[in-house]
Design a protein around this motif. Sequence first.
Motif, PDB file in Angstrom:
ATOM      1  N   GLN A 179      -8.313  -9.266  -4.136  1.00 13.71           N
ATOM      2  CA  GLN A 179      -7.587  -9.998  -5.166  1.00 13.71           C
ATOM      3  C   GLN A 179      -8.028 -11.457  -5.098  1.00 13.71           C
ATOM      4  O   GLN A 179      -7.944 -12.071  -4.040  1.00 13.71           O
ATOM      5  CB  GLN A 179      -6.080  -9.914  -4.934  1.00 13.71           C
ATOM      6  N   LEU A 180      -8.450 -11.965  -6.220  1.00 13.97           N
ATOM      7  CA  LEU A 180      -8.895 -13.355  -6.287  1.00 13.97           C
ATOM      8  C   LEU A 180      -7.848 -14.175  -7.029  1.00 13.97           C
ATOM      9  O   LEU A 180      -7.526 -13.884  -8.172  1.00 13.97           O
ATOM     10  CB  LEU A 180     -10.243 -13.451  -7.010  1.00 13.97           C
ATOM     11  N   ASP A 181      -7.314 -15.178  -6.360  1.00 15.23           N
ATOM     12  CA  ASP A 181      -6.319 -16.061  -6.958  1.00 15.23           C
ATOM     13  C   ASP A 181      -6.904 -17.467  -7.079  1.00 15.23           C
ATOM     14  O   ASP A 181      -6.943 -18.211  -6.104  1.00 15.23           O
ATOM     15  CB  ASP A 181      -5.050 -16.088  -6.120  1.00 15.23           C
ATOM     16  N   LEU A 182      -7.351 -17.787  -8.278  1.00 19.68           N
ATOM     17  CA  LEU A 182      -7.860 -19.137  -8.549  1.00 19.68           C
ATOM     18  C   LEU A 182      -6.917 -19.874  -9.491  1.00 19.68           C
ATOM     19  O   LEU A 182      -7.324 -20.741 -10.245  1.00 19.68           O
ATOM     20  CB  LEU A 182      -9.272 -19.072  -9.140  1.00 19.68           C
ATOM     21  N   SER A 183      -5.640 -19.513  -9.434  1.00 24.23           N
ATOM     22  CA  SER A 183      -4.658 -20.179 -10.290  1.00 24.23           C
ATOM     23  C   SER A 183      -4.434 -21.615  -9.821  1.00 24.23           C
ATOM     24  O   SER A 183      -4.559 -21.925  -8.634  1.00 24.23           O
ATOM     25  CB  SER A 183      -3.339 -19.407 -10.298  1.00 24.23           C
ATOM     26  N   SER A 184      -4.159 -22.471 -10.765  1.00 25.14           N
ATOM     27  CA  SER A 184      -3.836 -23.886 -10.512  1.00 25.14           C
ATOM     28  C   SER A 184      -4.901 -24.611  -9.694  1.00 25.14           C
ATOM     29  O   SER A 184      -4.587 -25.416  -8.828  1.00 25.14           O
ATOM     30  CB  SER A 184      -2.474 -23.998  -9.821  1.00 25.14           C
ATOM     31  N   CYS A 185      -6.145 -24.327  -9.971  1.00 25.84           N
ATOM     32  CA  CYS A 185      -7.257 -24.998  -9.280  1.00 25.84           C
ATOM     33  C   CYS A 185      -7.935 -26.055 -10.157  1.00 25.84           C
ATOM     34  O   CYS A 185      -8.978 -26.571  -9.802  1.00 25.84           O
ATOM     35  CB  CYS A 185      -8.296 -23.973  -8.816  1.00 25.84           C
ATOM     36  N   ARG A 186      -7.381 -26.326 -11.303  1.00 27.86           N
ATOM     37  CA  ARG A 186      -7.918 -27.299 -12.256  1.00 27.86           C
ATOM     38  C   ARG A 186      -9.353 -26.982 -12.680  1.00 27.86           C
ATOM     39  O   ARG A 186     -10.176 -27.868 -12.885  1.00 27.86           O
ATOM     40  CB  ARG A 186      -7.814 -28.717 -11.698  1.00 27.86           C
ATOM     41  N   LEU A 187      -9.643 -25.698 -12.809  1.00 25.45           N
ATOM     42  CA  LEU A 187     -10.989 -25.260 -13.195  1.00 25.45           C
ATOM     43  C   LEU A 187     -11.217 -25.462 -14.681  1.00 25.45           C
ATOM     44  O   LEU A 187     -10.388 -25.084 -15.498  1.00 25.45           O
ATOM     45  CB  LEU A 187     -11.183 -23.783 -12.863  1.00 25.45           C
ATOM     46  N   THR A 188     -12.359 -26.038 -15.019  1.00 27.99           N
ATOM     47  CA  THR A 188     -12.777 -26.125 -16.413  1.00 27.99           C
ATOM     48  C   THR A 188     -13.803 -25.029 -16.719  1.00 27.99           C
ATOM     49  O   THR A 188     -14.076 -24.743 -17.881  1.00 27.99           O
ATOM     50  CB  THR A 188     -13.394 -27.500 -16.738  1.00 27.99           C
ATOM     51  N   LYS A 189     -14.361 -24.453 -15.665  1.00 27.09           N
ATOM     52  CA  LYS A 189     -15.259 -23.310 -15.779  1.00 27.09           C
ATOM     53  C   LYS A 189     -15.196 -22.527 -14.471  1.00 27.09           C
ATOM     54  O   LYS A 189     -14.721 -23.039 -13.451  1.00 27.09           O
ATOM     55  CB  LYS A 189     -16.687 -23.727 -16.115  1.00 27.09           C
ATOM     56  N   ILE A 190     -15.688 -21.316 -14.498  1.00 23.45           N
ATOM     57  CA  ILE A 190     -15.720 -20.487 -13.297  1.00 23.45           C
ATOM     58  C   ILE A 190     -16.953 -20.902 -12.491  1.00 23.45           C
ATOM     59  O   ILE A 190     -18.073 -20.845 -12.997  1.00 23.45           O
ATOM     60  CB  ILE A 190     -15.822 -18.988 -13.658  1.00 23.45           C
ATOM     61  N   PRO A 191     -16.754 -21.336 -11.254  1.00 25.17           N
ATOM     62  CA  PRO A 191     -17.906 -21.769 -10.446  1.00 25.17           C
ATOM     63  C   PRO A 191     -18.888 -20.626 -10.207  1.00 25.17           C
ATOM     64  O   PRO A 191     -18.483 -19.507  -9.860  1.00 25.17           O
ATOM     65  CB  PRO A 191     -17.269 -22.209  -9.117  1.00 25.17           C
ATOM     66  N   ASP A 192     -20.184 -20.890 -10.393  1.00 22.19           N
ATOM     67  CA  ASP A 192     -21.208 -19.869 -10.177  1.00 22.19           C
ATOM     68  C   ASP A 192     -21.185 -19.335  -8.748  1.00 22.19           C
ATOM     69  O   ASP A 192     -21.534 -18.185  -8.507  1.00 22.19           O
ATOM     70  CB  ASP A 192     -22.602 -20.421 -10.495  1.00 22.19           C
ATOM     71  N   ALA A 193     -20.755 -20.140  -7.812  1.00 24.56           N
ATOM     72  CA  ALA A 193     -20.741 -19.726  -6.407  1.00 24.56           C
ATOM     73  C   ALA A 193     -19.859 -18.506  -6.167  1.00 24.56           C
ATOM     74  O   ALA A 193     -20.142 -17.702  -5.266  1.00 24.56           O
ATOM     75  CB  ALA A 193     -20.272 -20.879  -5.525  1.00 24.56           C
ATOM     76  N   ILE A 194     -18.816 -18.299  -6.976  1.00 28.84           N
ATOM     77  CA  ILE A 194     -17.957 -17.139  -6.719  1.00 28.84           C
ATOM     78  C   ILE A 194     -18.696 -15.829  -6.956  1.00 28.84           C
ATOM     79  O   ILE A 194     -18.417 -14.844  -6.296  1.00 28.84           O
ATOM     80  CB  ILE A 194     -16.628 -17.166  -7.502  1.00 28.84           C
ATOM     81  N   TYR A 195     -19.656 -15.823  -7.858  1.00 24.33           N
ATOM     82  CA  TYR A 195     -20.417 -14.603  -8.097  1.00 24.33           C
ATOM     83  C   TYR A 195     -21.262 -14.249  -6.875  1.00 24.33           C
ATOM     84  O   TYR A 195     -21.429 -13.074  -6.550  1.00 24.33           O
ATOM     85  CB  TYR A 195     -21.315 -14.743  -9.334  1.00 24.33           C
ATOM     86  N   HIS A 196     -21.764 -15.255  -6.200  1.00 26.29           N
ATOM     87  CA  HIS A 196     -22.556 -15.038  -4.987  1.00 26.29           C
ATOM     88  C   HIS A 196     -21.650 -14.653  -3.813  1.00 26.29           C
ATOM     89  O   HIS A 196     -21.908 -13.667  -3.126  1.00 26.29           O
ATOM     90  CB  HIS A 196     -23.374 -16.288  -4.647  1.00 26.29           C
ATOM     91  N   VAL A 197     -20.594 -15.410  -3.603  1.00 25.10           N
ATOM     92  CA  VAL A 197     -19.689 -15.170  -2.474  1.00 25.10           C
ATOM     93  C   VAL A 197     -19.037 -13.786  -2.568  1.00 25.10           C
ATOM     94  O   VAL A 197     -18.848 -13.103  -1.567  1.00 25.10           O
ATOM     95  CB  VAL A 197     -18.607 -16.275  -2.389  1.00 25.10           C
ATOM     96  N   LEU A 198     -18.728 -13.360  -3.777  1.00 24.36           N
ATOM     97  CA  LEU A 198     -18.023 -12.090  -3.971  1.00 24.36           C
ATOM     98  C   LEU A 198     -18.930 -10.976  -4.492  1.00 24.36           C
ATOM     99  O   LEU A 198     -18.445  -9.993  -5.040  1.00 24.36           O
ATOM    100  CB  LEU A 198     -16.842 -12.303  -4.916  1.00 24.36           C
TER     101      LEU A 198
END
Length: 191
Positions: free
Chosen positions: A20-39
């Motif tokens: 389960q990935l919880d990126l809520s309330s992280c002030r993201l304006t886009k999805i970081p490319d690094a998450i595709y690599h890490v996950l």
Amino acid sequence: MAEDVARVARRCEDAKEQQQLDLSSCRLTKIPDAIYHVLREIHLVHCSLDDNLLRLLPRKFCSRFTGLRELTVSGNRLSQLPNEMVEMVALERLDISRNQFTEFPAVLIQLPTISHILARDNAMVVIDTETVREMKALKELDVRGNPLPGVAANLLARIDGIKIHVDVPVAPNDASSEASGVSCNKLDEVN
């Protein structure tokens, strides 16, 4: 800024164990490319992107996380969903509440397993009731808080077999209503 990056990195590490990935309330304006690599080798089943500043859900996100069963993107600035969402063939629950949708996203009809859609408090003025009726797996749809025209709201409220939550305008001379201008919800129980 560094604190936000560290928070995202910690949550990605947590996702490896929990699926389960919880990126809520992280002030993201886009999805970081690094998450595709890490996950890259993780099979996520739930993802929360609530309360960020996202204007779009990337095509890459939909293509990469096809096994998601639940996706919440409420409280962003989304106004449309990418066509690549059709690749999310396991998606059962979607929350797009508190965004900027003016139309019910047509791509959702192509999701074979979608059973629950929350689309509260957007700016929807268009929803194709026949499209909703054709969604075979749909059990619940919540579109309260949208400025849907009375005709559309009434047609939605009459769909059988789906639990529909919709604000239905009440006639001004309807003495049987205690609501001030709005009567909420036609709730049919679905077995």
